[in-house]
Design an enzyme around this catalytic site. Structure first.
Site, PDB file in Angstrom:
ATOM      1  N   GLY A 214       0.448  -1.052  -0.184  1.00  0.00           N
ATOM      2  CA  GLY A 214       0.080   0.522   0.104  1.00  0.00           C
ATOM      3  C   GLY A 214       1.017   1.089   0.122  1.00  0.00           C
TER       4      GLY A 214
ATOM      5  N   GLY B 113       0.457  -5.251   0.663  1.00  0.00           N
ATOM      6  CA  GLY B 113      -0.887  -5.069  -0.018  1.00  0.00           C
ATOM      7  C   GLY B 113      -0.661  -6.023  -1.301  1.00  0.00           C
TER       8      GLY B 113
ATOM      9  CD  GLU C 298       2.663  -6.640   6.202  1.00  0.00           C
ATOM     10  OE1 GLU C 298       1.808  -6.161   5.144  1.00  0.00           O
ATOM     11  OE2 GLU C 298       3.488  -6.967   6.882  1.00  0.00           O
TER      12      GLU C 298
ATOM     13  CG  ASP D 262      -3.055  -5.116   6.003  1.00  0.00           C
ATOM     14  OD1 ASP D 262      -1.926  -5.418   5.797  1.00  0.00           O
ATOM     15  OD2 ASP D 262      -3.267  -4.236   5.688  1.00  0.00           O
TER      16      ASP D 262
END
Length: 365
Positions: free
Chosen positions: A74, A122, A145, A153
């Site tokens: 992301g 992502g 992360e 995620d």
């Protein structure tokens, strides 16, 4: 049959085109290694929904522009700015992105992902939930992360929890970049194809369909046996990462002797440099998510993610790693011992009206 050709979205950061019977998605931010923005996620969700209902499209391919990778994750600089502004753009982005991840997992047509080069965060969410996942000798996949004070995620916690033994826990807590062979071993990918053959594979997929060979059949003609994974057969990983106590995991890693000593010590050093809060919440996330359907896993990740948005470590991690690049984050708290069980449990507490509900939202295809 509708005419083939480009389908121009609202943003040129992601391009859509139909080539024969193949719908092609090209992430088009090569200078940023195709980092995913809110506009890109929204455009992909809209286009995939249209293609699901289009009989002229037999399969979908997602790829990245440029030579560096499919997607580096992301757009964390945009997330950082939103946190500084106290805005809601990141929460809105994640809701759209996680809906996209769920749609990809349940897509009614073959969804082919070229996981070439960097595939981080992502990028995993828009590829590893697909039905035909292809890695190459250039693949560098990871869920890094914890390095920026966050947790895996985009459904990554569920994928990691399903990996053989405790290899997923090792990958989550260290944030290590993994090879294409590792990705196949962990269950993030299905097939290994040399990068030099991807263009020919994409051309062959244009004619794939029920009457002349499925996408899987076409890929099988190009695939080769993946090299051995460096994670396979590493008994120390299962022994060290078992259980729910991050502090105990570190102690075990630091006590490994013999041939695995250097690798275990490197893992311990990597974990010790991460946000203590992120390490403990990531471990709890992996343990809690086992047995969940993807929709519920994404809902849990959304709840946890919003709590990290409100905390200090996520912002500090991005500052240290990406904005100021001094690589010296000041975590709060600074040690695993200072992060109590009640602190970890608070990340999973219900959000009330801010909850993400995915069980029905993506079933419009």
């Amino acid at each position: 049959m509708a005419a083939a050709g480009p389908e121009v979205p609202d943003t040129q950061e992601v391009l859509f085109e139909r080539r024969g019977r193949l719908g092609v998605i090209t992430l088009n931010r090569p200078k940023a290694v195709n980092a995913l923005t809110a506009g890109m996620a929204s455009a992909m969700l809209e286009q995939l929904t249209r293609w699901a209902a289009d009989d002229a499209v037999a399969a979908v391919l997602v790829q990245g522009a440029g030579e560096r990778g499919l997607c580096a994750g992301g757009d964390i600089v945009a997330i950082y700015r939103d946190m500084l502004d106290g805005g809601s753009a990141t929460a809105d982005f994640w809701a759209e992105e996680y809906t996209l991840n769920a749609l990809i997992a349940d897509y009614p047509k073959p969804y082919v992902a070229f996981m070439d080069g960097l595939v981080l965060g992502g990028g995993v969410g828009i590829s590893a939930h697909g039905s035909v996942r292809i890695v190459t000798e250039r693949t560098r996949l990871g869920m890094p992360e914890t390095t920026i004070g966050f947790v895996p995620d985009v459904g990554g916690t569920l994928l990691l929890s399903r990996a053989p033994g405790e290899t997923g826990t090792h990958a989550a807590l260290t944030g290590a970049h993994l090879s294409g062979a590792d990705a196949v071993f962990l269950g993030f990918a299905d097939s290994y194809v040399p990068s030099t053959r991807l263009a020919d594979l994409a051309a062959a997929l244009e004619e794939a369909g029920p009457e002349n060979g499925s996408a899987d059949t076409v890929v099988a003609r190009f695939a080769e046996e993946a090299p051995p994974s460096q994670l396979a057969g590493q008994d120390w990983i299962d022994a060290c990462y078992a259980g729910n106590d991050a502090g105990e995991i570190l102690r075990r890693l630091r006590s490994v002797d013999g041939e695995a000593r250097a690798d275990a010590a490197a893992a311990a050093e990597a974990i010790a440099a991460k946000s203590p809060t992120a390490v403990k919440v990531a471990l709890a996330s992996l343990r809690r998510v086992k047995g969940m359907p993807l929709a519920k896993a994404l809902e849990q990740e959304y709840r946890v993610g919003l709590r990290f948005l409100a905390g200090a470590d996520f912002r500090e991690g991005i500052r240290a790693q990406v904005v100021d690049k001094d690589y010296t984050p000041h975590w709060q708290p600074a040690t695993l011992a200072e992060v109590g069980d009640e602190d970890v449990a608070a990340y999973f507490a219900p959000l009330g009206t801010r909850e993400l509900r995915l069980s029905k939202e993506h079933n419009n295809v």
